[in-house]
Design a protein around this motif. Structure first.
Motif, PDB file in Angstrom:
ATOM      1  N   ARG A  41       0.857  -1.328  -0.090  1.00  0.00           N
ATOM      2  CA  ARG A  41       0.111  -0.075   0.126  1.00  0.00           C
ATOM      3  C   ARG A  41       0.645   1.355  -0.040  1.00  0.00           C
ATOM      4  N   LEU A  42       1.733   1.152   0.732  1.00  0.00           N
ATOM      5  CA  LEU A  42       2.877   2.424   0.867  1.00  0.00           C
ATOM      6  C   LEU A  42       3.415   2.665  -0.431  1.00  0.00           C
ATOM      7  N   VAL A  43       3.754   1.593  -1.358  1.00  0.00           N
ATOM      8  CA  VAL A  43       4.406   1.732  -2.871  1.00  0.00           C
ATOM      9  C   VAL A  43       3.218   2.085  -3.584  1.00  0.00           C
ATOM     10  N   LEU A  44       2.101   1.665  -3.358  1.00  0.00           N
ATOM     11  CA  LEU A  44       0.910   2.268  -4.288  1.00  0.00           C
ATOM     12  C   LEU A  44       0.921   3.737  -4.073  1.00  0.00           C
ATOM     13  N   LEU A  45       1.052   4.194  -3.051  1.00  0.00           N
ATOM     14  CA  LEU A  45       0.834   5.593  -2.792  1.00  0.00           C
ATOM     15  C   LEU A  45       2.030   6.293  -2.800  1.00  0.00           C
ATOM     16  N   LYS A  46       2.996   5.772  -3.204  1.00  0.00           N
ATOM     17  CA  LYS A  46       4.368   6.247  -3.762  1.00  0.00           C
ATOM     18  C   LYS A  46       5.100   7.034  -2.548  1.00  0.00           C
ATOM     19  N   LEU A  47       5.076   6.055  -1.519  1.00  0.00           N
ATOM     20  CA  LEU A  47       5.557   6.648  -0.177  1.00  0.00           C
ATOM     21  C   LEU A  47       6.849   5.683   0.430  1.00  0.00           C
ATOM     22  N   GLU A  48       7.421   4.956  -0.661  1.00  0.00           N
ATOM     23  CA  GLU A  48       8.382   3.777  -0.302  1.00  0.00           C
ATOM     24  C   GLU A  48       9.428   4.549   0.311  1.00  0.00           C
ATOM     25  N   ASP A  49       9.985   5.804  -0.365  1.00  0.00           N
ATOM     26  CA  ASP A  49      11.033   6.599   0.192  1.00  0.00           C
ATOM     27  C   ASP A  49      10.987   6.792   1.470  1.00  0.00           C
ATOM     28  N   GLU A  50       9.952   7.135   1.949  1.00  0.00           N
ATOM     29  CA  GLU A  50       9.694   7.971   3.488  1.00  0.00           C
ATOM     30  C   GLU A  50       9.516   6.734   4.246  1.00  0.00           C
ATOM     31  N   TYR A  51       8.688   5.756   4.050  1.00  0.00           N
ATOM     32  CA  TYR A  51       8.478   4.614   5.064  1.00  0.00           C
ATOM     33  C   TYR A  51       9.330   3.231   4.732  1.00  0.00           C
ATOM     34  N   ILE A  52       9.739   2.928   3.634  1.00  0.00           N
ATOM     35  CA  ILE A  52      10.397   1.516   3.461  1.00  0.00           C
ATOM     36  C   ILE A  52      11.713   1.903   3.288  1.00  0.00           C
ATOM     37  N   ASN A  53      12.210   2.565   2.120  1.00  0.00           N
ATOM     38  CA  ASN A  53      13.747   2.678   2.030  1.00  0.00           C
ATOM     39  C   ASN A  53      14.440   3.560   3.037  1.00  0.00           C
ATOM     40  N   SER A  54      13.813   4.143   3.922  1.00  0.00           N
ATOM     41  CA  SER A  54      14.496   5.041   5.094  1.00  0.00           C
ATOM     42  C   SER A  54      14.688   3.927   6.165  1.00  0.00           C
ATOM     43  N   ARG A  55      14.285   2.838   6.021  1.00  0.00           N
ATOM     44  CA  ARG A  55      14.447   1.604   7.011  1.00  0.00           C
ATOM     45  C   ARG A  55      15.044   0.410   6.169  1.00  0.00           C
ATOM     46  N   PRO A  56      16.361   0.328   6.292  1.00  0.00           N
ATOM     47  CA  PRO A  56      17.195  -0.841   5.575  1.00  0.00           C
ATOM     48  C   PRO A  56      17.037  -2.129   5.773  1.00  0.00           C
ATOM     49  N   ASN A  57      16.349  -2.546   6.862  1.00  0.00           N
ATOM     50  CA  ASN A  57      16.215  -3.860   7.281  1.00  0.00           C
ATOM     51  C   ASN A  57      14.557  -4.373   6.589  1.00  0.00           C
ATOM     52  N   ILE A  58      13.647  -3.173   6.588  1.00  0.00           N
ATOM     53  CA  ILE A  58      12.448  -3.412   6.031  1.00  0.00           C
ATOM     54  C   ILE A  58      12.614  -3.140   4.396  1.00  0.00           C
ATOM     55  N   ALA A  59      13.543  -2.244   3.791  1.00  0.00           N
ATOM     56  CA  ALA A  59      13.808  -2.484   2.480  1.00  0.00           C
ATOM     57  C   ALA A  59      14.252  -3.704   2.025  1.00  0.00           C
ATOM     58  N   GLU A  60      15.446  -4.322   2.814  1.00  0.00           N
ATOM     59  CA  GLU A  60      15.775  -5.457   2.285  1.00  0.00           C
ATOM     60  C   GLU A  60      14.845  -6.796   2.081  1.00  0.00           C
ATOM     61  N   TYR A  61      13.940  -6.462   3.295  1.00  0.00           N
ATOM     62  CA  TYR A  61      12.841  -7.571   3.472  1.00  0.00           C
ATOM     63  C   TYR A  61      11.709  -7.363   2.287  1.00  0.00           C
ATOM     64  N   TRP A  62      11.471  -6.333   2.150  1.00  0.00           N
ATOM     65  CA  TRP A  62      10.436  -6.041   1.067  1.00  0.00           C
ATOM     66  C   TRP A  62      10.953  -6.466  -0.303  1.00  0.00           C
ATOM     67  N   SER A  63      12.166  -6.181  -0.806  1.00  0.00           N
ATOM     68  CA  SER A  63      12.695  -6.753  -1.856  1.00  0.00           C
ATOM     69  C   SER A  63      12.679  -8.441  -2.181  1.00  0.00           C
ATOM     70  N   MET A  64      13.019  -8.805  -0.848  1.00  0.00           N
ATOM     71  CA  MET A  64      12.655 -10.439  -0.833  1.00  0.00           C
ATOM     72  C   MET A  64      11.320 -10.761  -1.152  1.00  0.00           C
ATOM     73  N   MET A  65      10.518 -10.286  -0.345  1.00  0.00           N
ATOM     74  CA  MET A  65       9.194 -10.564  -0.429  1.00  0.00           C
ATOM     75  C   MET A  65       8.613 -10.533  -1.850  1.00  0.00           C
ATOM     76  N   GLN A  66       9.029  -9.458  -2.619  1.00  0.00           N
ATOM     77  CA  GLN A  66       8.562  -9.197  -3.881  1.00  0.00           C
ATOM     78  C   GLN A  66       8.999 -10.410  -4.961  1.00  0.00           C
ATOM     79  N   GLN A  67       9.817 -10.985  -4.478  1.00  0.00           N
ATOM     80  CA  GLN A  67      10.313 -12.372  -5.391  1.00  0.00           C
ATOM     81  C   GLN A  67       9.205 -13.563  -5.373  1.00  0.00           C
ATOM     82  N   ARG A  68       8.346 -13.563  -4.072  1.00  0.00           N
ATOM     83  CA  ARG A  68       7.787 -14.704  -4.183  1.00  0.00           C
ATOM     84  C   ARG A  68       6.668 -15.075  -5.015  1.00  0.00           C
TER      85      ARG A  68
END
Length: 267
Positions: free
Chosen positions: A204-231
């Motif tokens: 939802r955060l990516v859909l709203l174009k808020l990934e830089d503020e809420y995801i990429n600013s948190r390195p562990n979540i950013a790595e986790y998110w990249s991994m989840m998108q491969q499932r």
């Protein structure tokens, strides 16, 4: 088994991810809440809240997302020989409830331009009024939904409501970030239902174009998110509708439907 859902619905995404991860077959029914299809009498009689998803297995009908996910787990356990060890443990359930406590409603609506949000809101209210006239026996339930729509618009004018929603999300993501510093997944080092509940929040955060503020600013979540998108489950349930040009196609199709029905006054 039947699932009434829509790709825009976060809770629908959670249930579909669980079904895909467990390899469970089901009949899919798309109900688009943005076009008011969740207010059609056939669906509304089954679920007067109008909320998605709705999971039906014979005469057994479930509306609560966590309950649906646990039900899916039990079905999967029975299918694999009744191994209860595969059911979610205490830590997984705690994370499921913690993530589910955040309501994305006001956060999401506040990020949509006022003219678009109000346009859709007016359309949906007219749909509810039309259904109320068609089905007098459901008038009281429809009237409740109408009041809720007006109440939502009023709350969106209150900056404190938006601020509380944002604050809740930030606290949740900070907890997730700390947890992912210890484990590769939300409730350990294996994929669980806790991840199923979290993935749509990040989507939802990516859909709203808020990934830089809420995801990429948190390195562990950013790595986790990249991994989840491969499932494969993510690609089928979410990526299919929201990655690249498909996101615009999905949104444009809905917008055109609403615009044409408004012009024709067919609600």
């Amino acid at each position: 088994m039947q699932l009434y859902h829509h790709p825009f619905s976060m809770d629908s995404q959670k249930v579909r991810l669980a079904l895909e991860e467990n390899g469970i077959d089901y009949t899919s029914y798309h109900i688009n809440p943005l076009t008011g299809k969740n207010m059609d009498a056939s669906f509304f009689r089954m679920n007067p809240s109008g909320k998605l998803p709705v999971f039906q297995n014979g005469s057994h009908i479930l509306y609560n997302t966590i309950e649906i996910l646990q039900y899916i787990e039990r079905i999967a356990a029975v299918s694999s020989g009744g191994d209860d060890a595969k059911l979610s443990g205490r830590e997984v359930l705690e994370w499921m409830h913690k993530v589910q406590e955040w309501n994305p409603k006001y956060f999401t609506l506040s990020r949509i331009p006022d003219k678009h949000r109000i346009y859709v809101s007016k359309f949906i209210r007219k749909v509810v009024i039309a259904r109320m006239a068609e089905c007098p026996d459901l008038a009281s339930s429809y009237h409740f939904r109408l009041k809720d729509a007006y109440k939502t618009e009023e709350k969106l004018k209150d900056p404190d409501v938006i601020k509380r929603s944002e604050g809740h999300l930030v606290r949740l993501l900070d907890e997730v970030e700390a947890q992912l510093n210890e484990t590769s997944h939300l409730a350990g080092d294996e994929f669980t239902m806790a991840d199923v509940v979290l993935i749509p929040v990040l989507a939802r955060l990516v859909l709203l174009k808020l990934e830089d503020e809420y995801i990429n600013s948190r390195p562990n979540i950013a790595e986790y998110w990249s991994m989840m998108q491969q499932r494969p489950s993510y690609k089928k349930v979410i990526g299919k509708y929201f990655d690249g040009w498909r996101r615009q196609k999905t949104l444009m199709k809905t917008w055109c439907f609403i615009h044409m029905r408004s012009l024709l006054r067919r609600y």
